[in-house]
Design a protein around this motif. Structure first.
Motif, PDB file in Angstrom:
ATOM      1  N   ALA A   2       0.866  -0.893  -0.132  1.00  0.00           N
ATOM      2  CA  ALA A   2       0.178   0.064   0.133  1.00  0.00           C
ATOM      3  C   ALA A   2       1.188   1.182  -0.115  1.00  0.00           C
ATOM      4  N   LEU A   3       1.648   1.593   0.999  1.00  0.00           N
ATOM      5  CA  LEU A   3       2.680   2.229   1.169  1.00  0.00           C
ATOM      6  C   LEU A   3       3.172   2.384  -0.201  1.00  0.00           C
ATOM      7  N   PHE A   4       3.455   1.751  -1.333  1.00  0.00           N
ATOM      8  CA  PHE A   4       4.730   1.805  -2.120  1.00  0.00           C
ATOM      9  C   PHE A   4       3.661   2.910  -3.833  1.00  0.00           C
ATOM     10  N   HIS A   5       2.325   1.291  -3.844  1.00  0.00           N
ATOM     11  CA  HIS A   5       1.615   2.302  -4.624  1.00  0.00           C
ATOM     12  C   HIS A   5       1.180   3.252  -4.131  1.00  0.00           C
ATOM     13  N   GLN A   6       0.620   3.749  -3.100  1.00  0.00           N
ATOM     14  CA  GLN A   6       0.023   4.955  -2.894  1.00  0.00           C
ATOM     15  C   GLN A   6       0.811   6.141  -2.736  1.00  0.00           C
ATOM     16  N   PHE A   7       2.428   5.915  -2.583  1.00  0.00           N
ATOM     17  CA  PHE A   7       3.087   7.272  -2.433  1.00  0.00           C
ATOM     18  C   PHE A   7       4.165   7.461  -3.632  1.00  0.00           C
ATOM     19  N   VAL A   8       4.564   6.771  -4.200  1.00  0.00           N
ATOM     20  CA  VAL A   8       5.386   6.516  -5.497  1.00  0.00           C
ATOM     21  C   VAL A   8       4.297   7.802  -6.618  1.00  0.00           C
ATOM     22  N   GLY A   9       5.332   8.741  -7.103  1.00  0.00           N
ATOM     23  CA  GLY A   9       4.534   9.423  -7.773  1.00  0.00           C
ATOM     24  C   GLY A   9       4.435  10.467  -7.837  1.00  0.00           C
ATOM     25  N   THR A  10       4.357  10.908  -5.894  1.00  0.00           N
ATOM     26  CA  THR A  10       4.261  12.003  -5.434  1.00  0.00           C
ATOM     27  C   THR A  10       5.060  13.348  -5.847  1.00  0.00           C
ATOM     28  N   PRO A  11       5.177  14.433  -6.275  1.00  0.00           N
ATOM     29  CA  PRO A  11       5.932  15.389  -6.048  1.00  0.00           C
ATOM     30  C   PRO A  11       6.961  15.357  -4.582  1.00  0.00           C
ATOM     31  N   VAL A  12       8.031  15.688  -4.934  1.00  0.00           N
ATOM     32  CA  VAL A  12       9.023  15.786  -3.362  1.00  0.00           C
ATOM     33  C   VAL A  12       9.975  16.322  -4.168  1.00  0.00           C
ATOM     34  N   ILE A  66       3.437   9.862   5.474  1.00  0.00           N
ATOM     35  CA  ILE A  66       4.427   8.356   5.320  1.00  0.00           C
ATOM     36  C   ILE A  66       3.974   7.147   6.148  1.00  0.00           C
ATOM     37  N   LYS A  67       4.660   7.540   6.347  1.00  0.00           N
ATOM     38  CA  LYS A  67       4.758   6.725   8.454  1.00  0.00           C
ATOM     39  C   LYS A  67       3.776   6.962   9.554  1.00  0.00           C
ATOM     40  N   LYS A  68       3.053   8.249   9.316  1.00  0.00           N
ATOM     41  CA  LYS A  68       1.591   7.784  10.108  1.00  0.00           C
ATOM     42  C   LYS A  68       0.843   7.492   8.955  1.00  0.00           C
ATOM     43  N   ALA A  69       0.628   7.066   8.440  1.00  0.00           N
ATOM     44  CA  ALA A  69      -0.396   7.520   7.272  1.00  0.00           C
ATOM     45  C   ALA A  69      -0.878   5.318   7.176  1.00  0.00           C
ATOM     46  N   MET A  70       1.202   4.203   6.750  1.00  0.00           N
ATOM     47  CA  MET A  70       1.022   3.212   7.069  1.00  0.00           C
ATOM     48  C   MET A  70       0.572   3.207   8.387  1.00  0.00           C
ATOM     49  N   GLU A  71       1.467   3.600   9.637  1.00  0.00           N
ATOM     50  CA  GLU A  71       0.952   3.377  11.128  1.00  0.00           C
ATOM     51  C   GLU A  71      -0.593   2.628  11.778  1.00  0.00           C
ATOM     52  N   LEU A  72      -1.345   3.528  10.477  1.00  0.00           N
ATOM     53  CA  LEU A  72      -2.991   3.431  11.511  1.00  0.00           C
ATOM     54  C   LEU A  72      -3.297   1.718  10.921  1.00  0.00           C
ATOM     55  N   GLN A  73      -2.553   1.011   9.587  1.00  0.00           N
ATOM     56  CA  GLN A  73      -2.865  -0.001   9.228  1.00  0.00           C
ATOM     57  C   GLN A  73      -3.313  -1.511   9.692  1.00  0.00           C
ATOM     58  N   PRO A  74      -3.670  -2.666  10.171  1.00  0.00           N
ATOM     59  CA  PRO A  74      -4.345  -3.321  11.199  1.00  0.00           C
ATOM     60  C   PRO A  74      -2.410  -4.296  11.309  1.00  0.00           C
ATOM     61  N   CYS A  75      -2.454  -4.383  12.668  1.00  0.00           N
ATOM     62  CA  CYS A  75      -1.082  -5.229  13.330  1.00  0.00           C
ATOM     63  C   CYS A  75       0.150  -3.632  13.125  1.00  0.00           C
ATOM     64  N   ILE A  76       0.184  -3.269  12.868  1.00  0.00           N
ATOM     65  CA  ILE A  76       1.564  -2.565  12.205  1.00  0.00           C
ATOM     66  C   ILE A  76       1.534  -1.323  13.111  1.00  0.00           C
ATOM     67  N   GLU A  77       2.764  -2.181  14.253  1.00  0.00           N
ATOM     68  CA  GLU A  77       3.573  -0.867  15.463  1.00  0.00           C
ATOM     69  C   GLU A  77       4.725  -0.537  14.749  1.00  0.00           C
ATOM     70  N   GLU A  78       4.909  -0.508  14.121  1.00  0.00           N
ATOM     71  CA  GLU A  78       6.232   1.154  13.572  1.00  0.00           C
ATOM     72  C   GLU A  78       6.849   0.582  12.439  1.00  0.00           C
ATOM     73  N   VAL A  79       6.631   2.119  11.726  1.00  0.00           N
ATOM     74  CA  VAL A  79       7.024   1.931  10.776  1.00  0.00           C
ATOM     75  C   VAL A  79       8.308   3.391  10.375  1.00  0.00           C
ATOM     76  N   GLU A  80       9.483   3.153   9.450  1.00  0.00           N
ATOM     77  CA  GLU A  80      10.401   4.257   9.474  1.00  0.00           C
ATOM     78  C   GLU A  80      10.375   3.990   7.630  1.00  0.00           C
TER      79      GLU A  80
END
Length: 123
Positions: free
Chosen positions: A27-37, A49-63
């Motif tokens: 989800a992270l890869f396909h949602q954010f690739v292409g974002t202007p940065v 990205i970190k905050k959004a992905m940490e909302l997913q079920p069972c996710i404890e940490e994202v770096e």
């Protein structure tokens, strides 16, 4: 309704832990690739990205790390680029029923590819 009993009874806790981490990574890869940065917005995008992905079920940490050198090298005259997988170094930690999995995505030079893989799993 017991979601685990209804939808996940056919897999082990270990498999569920890996599944949840892998779903988040995809989800992270396909949602954010292409974002202007650019270099100035990279830190904000990493945090988002970190905050959004940490909302997913069972996710404890994202770096999330975006390669600043690649941003500068790829920058256009408009002072930004579209984020691509080669620029990302991601670590996702998922936990379920006492199991913990660490999933990674990083650019592997020998493969010329941003590879997603299970870096570690605790049983």
């Amino acid at each position: 309704m017991d979601i685990d009993d209804k939808y996940f009874k056919n897999i082990s806790s270990r498999e569920r832990t890996i599944f949840e981490g892998a779903i988040t990574m995809g989800a992270l890869f396909h949602q954010f690739v292409g974002t202007p940065v650019n270099s100035e917005s990279a830190e904000t995008l990493e945090k988002s990205i970190k905050k959004a992905m940490e909302l997913q079920p069972c996710i404890e940490e994202v770096e999330v790390k975006i390669d600043r050198k690649m941003l500068e090298e790829a920058k256009s005259k408009f002072n930004y680029v579209s984020l691509n997988g080669d620029m990302l170094d991601i670590r996702v930690v998922s936990k379920y029923a006492g199991k913990k999995a660490v999933l990674r995505m990083e650019y592997i030079e020998e493969l010329k590819y941003p590879l997603m893989y299970v870096e570690d799993i605790d049983d």
